[in-house]
Design an enzyme around this catalytic site. Structure first.
Site, mmCIF file in Angstrom:
data_model
loop_
_atom_site.group_PDB
_atom_site.id
_atom_site.type_symbol
_atom_site.label_atom_id
_atom_site.label_comp_id
_atom_site.label_asym_id
_atom_site.label_seq_id
_atom_site.Cartn_x
_atom_site.Cartn_y
_atom_site.Cartn_z
ATOM 1 N N ASP A 45 0.863 -1.172 0.000
ATOM 2 C CA ASP A 45 0.000 0.000 0.000
ATOM 3 C C ASP A 45 0.901 1.222 0.000
ATOM 4 O O ASP A 45 1.853 1.297 0.781
ATOM 5 C CB ASP A 45 -0.882 -0.013 1.260
ATOM 6 C CG ASP A 45 -2.296 0.435 0.975
ATOM 7 O OD1 ASP A 45 -2.447 1.563 0.472
ATOM 8 O OD2 ASP A 45 -3.234 -0.331 1.256
ATOM 9 N N ASP B 192 -3.100 4.703 -2.341
ATOM 10 C CA ASP B 192 -4.199 5.249 -1.547
ATOM 11 C C ASP B 192 -4.634 6.626 -2.068
ATOM 12 O O ASP B 192 -3.791 7.516 -2.254
ATOM 13 C CB ASP B 192 -3.693 5.382 -0.098
ATOM 14 C CG ASP B 192 -4.788 5.631 0.905
ATOM 15 O OD1 ASP B 192 -5.605 4.723 1.117
ATOM 16 O OD2 ASP B 192 -4.822 6.738 1.482
ATOM 17 N N GLU C 141 -6.239 3.915 -6.118
ATOM 18 C CA GLU C 141 -7.559 4.087 -5.507
ATOM 19 C C GLU C 141 -8.044 5.490 -5.860
ATOM 20 O O GLU C 141 -7.374 6.477 -5.540
ATOM 21 C CB GLU C 141 -7.457 3.931 -3.987
ATOM 22 C CG GLU C 141 -8.835 3.894 -3.342
ATOM 23 C CD GLU C 141 -8.876 4.376 -1.906
ATOM 24 O OE1 GLU C 141 -9.816 4.011 -1.197
ATOM 25 O OE2 GLU C 141 -7.975 5.135 -1.481
ATOM 26 N N HIS D 289 -11.265 -3.307 2.860
ATOM 27 C CA HIS D 289 -11.310 -2.969 4.293
ATOM 28 C C HIS D 289 -12.166 -1.742 4.590
ATOM 29 O O HIS D 289 -12.313 -1.374 5.752
ATOM 30 C CB HIS D 289 -9.874 -2.747 4.780
ATOM 31 C CG HIS D 289 -9.228 -1.573 4.091
ATOM 32 N ND1 HIS D 289 -8.899 -1.585 2.752
ATOM 33 C CD2 HIS D 289 -8.896 -0.344 4.543
ATOM 34 C CE1 HIS D 289 -8.385 -0.414 2.417
ATOM 35 N NE2 HIS D 289 -8.371 0.352 3.481
ATOM 36 N N ASP D 290 -12.681 -1.074 3.559
ATOM 37 C CA ASP D 290 -13.532 0.108 3.767
ATOM 38 C C ASP D 290 -15.000 -0.166 3.489
ATOM 39 O O ASP D 290 -15.837 0.731 3.653
ATOM 40 C CB ASP D 290 -13.091 1.250 2.823
ATOM 41 C CG ASP D 290 -11.700 1.765 3.117
ATOM 42 O OD1 ASP D 290 -11.293 1.729 4.298
ATOM 43 O OD2 ASP D 290 -11.023 2.221 2.174
HETATM 44 C C1 NOJ Z 1 -8.460 5.017 1.716
HETATM 45 C C2 NOJ Z 1 -8.181 3.840 2.589
HETATM 46 O O1 NOJ Z 1 -8.619 2.682 1.944
HETATM 47 C C3 NOJ Z 1 -8.873 4.092 3.899
HETATM 48 O O2 NOJ Z 1 -8.885 2.967 4.726
HETATM 49 C C4 NOJ Z 1 -8.206 5.269 4.561
HETATM 50 O O3 NOJ Z 1 -8.920 5.615 5.723
HETATM 51 C C5 NOJ Z 1 -8.152 6.483 3.631
HETATM 52 N N1 NOJ Z 1 -7.813 6.162 2.282
HETATM 53 C C6 NOJ Z 1 -7.155 7.481 4.142
HETATM 54 O O4 NOJ Z 1 -5.857 6.981 3.971
#
Ligand code: NOJ
Length: 531
Positions: free
Chosen positions: A97, A185, A236, A309-310
Site C-alpha cells: 500500500d 491510496d 484508488e 477494508h472500507d
Molecule cells: C483510503 C483507505 O482505503 C482508507 O482505509 C483510509 O482511511 C483512507 N484512504 C485514508 O488513507
C-alpha cells in the site's frame, strides 16, 4: 506479451485482522507467513498488503510515521523480508500500500519540513472525509494545515518538487527490495487546486479529486520510478468516472495499470451520505458496470471488486447472508469474476464472511465510525438508528478477525483480539469450508482456476443482456469463435427466461439445472455456459 497482472487474481490482506502469531491480539507478518500455503492453495497470484509501516494507528496504518520501517505490532523488517521471500518462493507476488496523499502528523517531515504540507492563514470551507473541518490550527505556527482525513493525517504538498523526489526515492527503495507493485491510496487527491476555493456545502472534492496536475504527477512518478521495474499499480480513485479511468489506465499515458472505481459501491448510498443506506437497484448496477466494461475495453483496464477494508461485506449487502449465504456469495463471485478486469478478493470473502452487529458502540474501533457516532449523537439522533446504520455500513464490518476455525477467537489469536470476532465464526470459518464438499472457498478456487484456463474470461468483449430485468444480471463475453454466457439471479425468487440452455456448463452453484429446456434460475442461482 500480455501483461501478467491481467490474468492475475489478487487477495487483499488487512494485516491487523488476518492472523496473529504471537498472541497479542493483533495480526502480524509471521501470521501471514503461516497462511501463505492457504493462499497459494486458493490460486492467488498477487497479494495486496494494507499498510504495515510504522504508524500511531489513528487510521489503522493509513497514517504513516515512517515509510522505511515496519510497525512493531506487525514485526520487524527481517520479518518483512522473510515474508517477501516466502511469497516469491511460492511464485506469488506482493503489492504494497502506498499512502502518499498524507502522512501521520508524527512523521518527521511534519516536524522539519513545513513546505511539505499545505498551510493557510485562513481555512476554506472543506470538510474532512471523517467529519468536521478539513483544517486544523497549529498553535506554534499560528496557522492551519489541511487534512482531508483525520487531523492526524496532514495532506502532503505535491506542488513541492523536493517532496515528490523524497516519495520517489522511497518507492525505489521498496521496489529495489523486490516488492512487485503498489496500491496507491486516494492517489487522485494529490493535486489540489492551487487557490483552494470553497466548495458547495463544504464539499471541496471538485478542487482536489482529479486535480489540475494529477496526470503530470502520475506521469512523473511513472517515468522516474515505475518504468524501471516490472511492477503493477492500482490507483484508488474516489470520484473517477470511466472517462477519467480511460486516461489514467491507457498505457500510452504512462500513469497506472488500473484504478479502483467507487461508482458501483455508491449505488446503495443515499443522496446525502453513505450512512443513509438504500436498497440496491440492480438495473443501476448492471448499467454502471457495463459502462466501465465498455469504456475501458481495448484501451485501459478494470479492477474488479465487491469488498475491501472500507466496505461492508458484500454477502450481507447485495446477497442474503441468512437464508442463501452459500448461493448468494457464490453468485456474486461469479458475477464479478467473469467480467473483464483483474479481480480482488478481500480476506474472508472467500468463505462468505458477513457483516457484524455489535450491540453497543464500545465494540467499534474505526475512526470514521466513531466520529460519525459522536456527530449524530450531538445532533440528537436516536442510538438505535445510529447503530442500525453502523451495522449496515461501518468499515468495521470488514475488519473483524479472519475466521480460521470455530474455536475460541476463531483461531485468529490465542490472546484478546483488538476487535471482537464475529460470533458466527462457529459455523462460518476456513476449517469447515476446507472440509465441506461444497463450500464458498471451493467455489472461489474453481472460479480462479477457470480464469487461468480460459483466456476468454480475460479478453472477451462484454455484452449485457436482459438489461431491464430487475433481478437478473446476465451477460456475454464474446470471442472470435466462442462465447460465455453468465446468468446471475440477484433475488430469492425463481426467474424463468424464455431461452434454452446452450453449450457446456462451465460452473454453477446448484448441483443440477432446474430444467433442461429452459433457463430457470432458483434463488441466487448462477450458471455459466460456454458455446
Ligand atoms: C483510503 C483507505 O482505503 C482508507 O482505509 C483510509 O482511511 C483512507 N484512504 C485514508 O488513507
Amino acid at each position: 506479451m500480455q501483461d501478467w497482472w491481467k490474468k492475475a487474481t489478487v487477495y487483499q490482506i488487512y494485516p491487523r485482522s488476518f492472523n496473529d502469531s504471537n498472541g497479542d491480539g493483533v495480526g502480524d507478518l509471521q501470521g501471514i507467513i503461516e497462511k501463505l500455503d492457504y493462499l497459494k492453495g486458493l490460486g492467488i497470484d498477487l497479494i495486496w498488503l494494507s499498510p504495515v509501516y510504522d504508524s500511531p494507528n489513528d487510521d489503522n496504518g493509513y497514517d504513516i510515521r515512517d515509510y522505511y520501517s515496519i510497525n512493531p505490532e506487525f514485526g520487524t523488517m527481517e520479518d518483512f523480508d522473510q515474508l517477501l521471500n516466502e511469497v516469491h518462493k511460492r511464485d506469488m507476488k506482493l503489492m504494497m500500500d502506498l499512502v502518499v496523499n498524507h502522512t501521520s502528523d508524527e512523521h518527521q517531515w511534519f516536524k522539519d519540513h513545513e513546505d511539505y504540507y499545505i498551510w493557510r492563514e485562513k481555512p476554506n470551507n472543506w470538510g474532512s472525509v471523517f467529519g468536521g473541518s478539513a483544517w486544523e490550527y497549529d498553535n506554534n505556527k499560528g496557522k492551519y494545515y489541511l487534512h482531508l482525513f483525520s487531523k492526524k493525517q496532514p495532506d502532503l504538498n505535491w506542488e513541492n518538487p523536493e517532496l515528490r523526489q523524497r516519495i520517489y526515492d522511497m518507492m525505489h527503495w521498496w521496489l529495489q527490495k523486490g516488492v512487485d507493485g503498489f496500491r496507491m491510496d486516494v492517489i487522485n487527491f494529490i493535486s489540489k487546486h492551487p487557490d483552494l476555493p470553497d466548495g458547495p456545502n463544504g464539499d471541496g472534492s471538485a478542487y482536489f479529486m482529479n486535480g489540475p496536475r494529477i496526470h503530470e504527477f502520475l506521469q512523473e512518478m511513472h517515468d522516474e520510478v515505475l518504468s524501471h521495474y516490472d511492477c503493477v499499480t492500482v490507483g484508488e480513485m474516489p470520484g473517477a468516472t470511466p472517462e477519467d479511468a480511460k486516461v489514467y489506465t491507457n498505457p500510452n499515458n504512462r500513469e497506472v495499470n488500473m484504478i479502483f472505481t467507487f461508482e458501483h459501491m455508491d449505488l446503495d448510498h443515499g443522496p446525502n451520505e453513505k450512512w443513509d443506506y438504500q436498497p440496491l437497484n440492480l438495473v443501476d448496477l448492471k448499467e454502471n458496470l457495463e459502462k466501465w466494461q465498455h469504456t475501458l475495453y481495448d484501451i485501459g483496464w478494470n479492477s474488479l471488486y465487491w469488498n475491501n477494508h472500507d466496505q461492508p461485506r458484500v454477502v450481507s449487502r447485495f446477497g442474503d447472508d441468512t437464508n442463501y449465504r452459500y448461493e448468494s456469495a457464490t453468485m456474486l463471485a461469479t458475477c464479478l469474476h467473469f467480467l473483464q478486469g483483474t479481480p480482488y478478493i478481500y480476506q474472508g470473502e472467500e468463505i462468505g464472511m458477513t457483516n457484524v452487529q455489535f450491540p453497543t458502540i464500545n465494540e467499534y474501533k474505526d475512526i470514521e465510525t466513531l466520529n460519525m457516532y459522536q456527530e449524530k449523537k450531538n445532533k440528537g439522533t436516536a442510538e438505535s438508528d445510529i447503530l442500525d446504520q453502523i451495522h449496515h455500513v461501518s468499515r468495521d464490518n470488514a475488519r473483524t478477525p479472519m475466521q480460521w476455525s470455530g474455536e475460541n477467537q476463531a483461531g485468529f489469536t490465542t490472546g484478546v483480539p483488538w476487535i471482537q470476532v464475529n460470533p458466527n465464526h462457529c459455523h462460518i470459518n476456513v476449517e469447515s469450508d476446507l472440509n465441506d464438499e461444497y463450500s464458498i472457498y471451493k467455489y472461489y478456487k474453481s472460479l480462479i482456476k477457470l480464469r487461468k484456463d480460459i483466456n476468454l474470461i480475460t479478453m472477451g468483449k462484454f455484452k449485457l443482456i436482459y438489461r431491464e430485468h430487475p433481478n437478473l444480471f446476465a451477460y456475454k463475453r464474446e470471442g472470435e469463435s466462442e462465447t460465455l454466457t453468465v446468468y446471475c439471479n440477484f433475488s430469492d425468487q425463481t426467474i424463468e427466461v424464455d431461452e434454452q440452455p446452450n453449450g457446456d456448463i462451465l460452473i454453477q452453484n446448484y448441483d443440477n439445472q432446474a430444467s433442461n429446456n429452459q433457463i430457470k434460475l432458483r434463488p441466487y442461482e448462477t450458471i455459466v455456459y460456454k458455446h
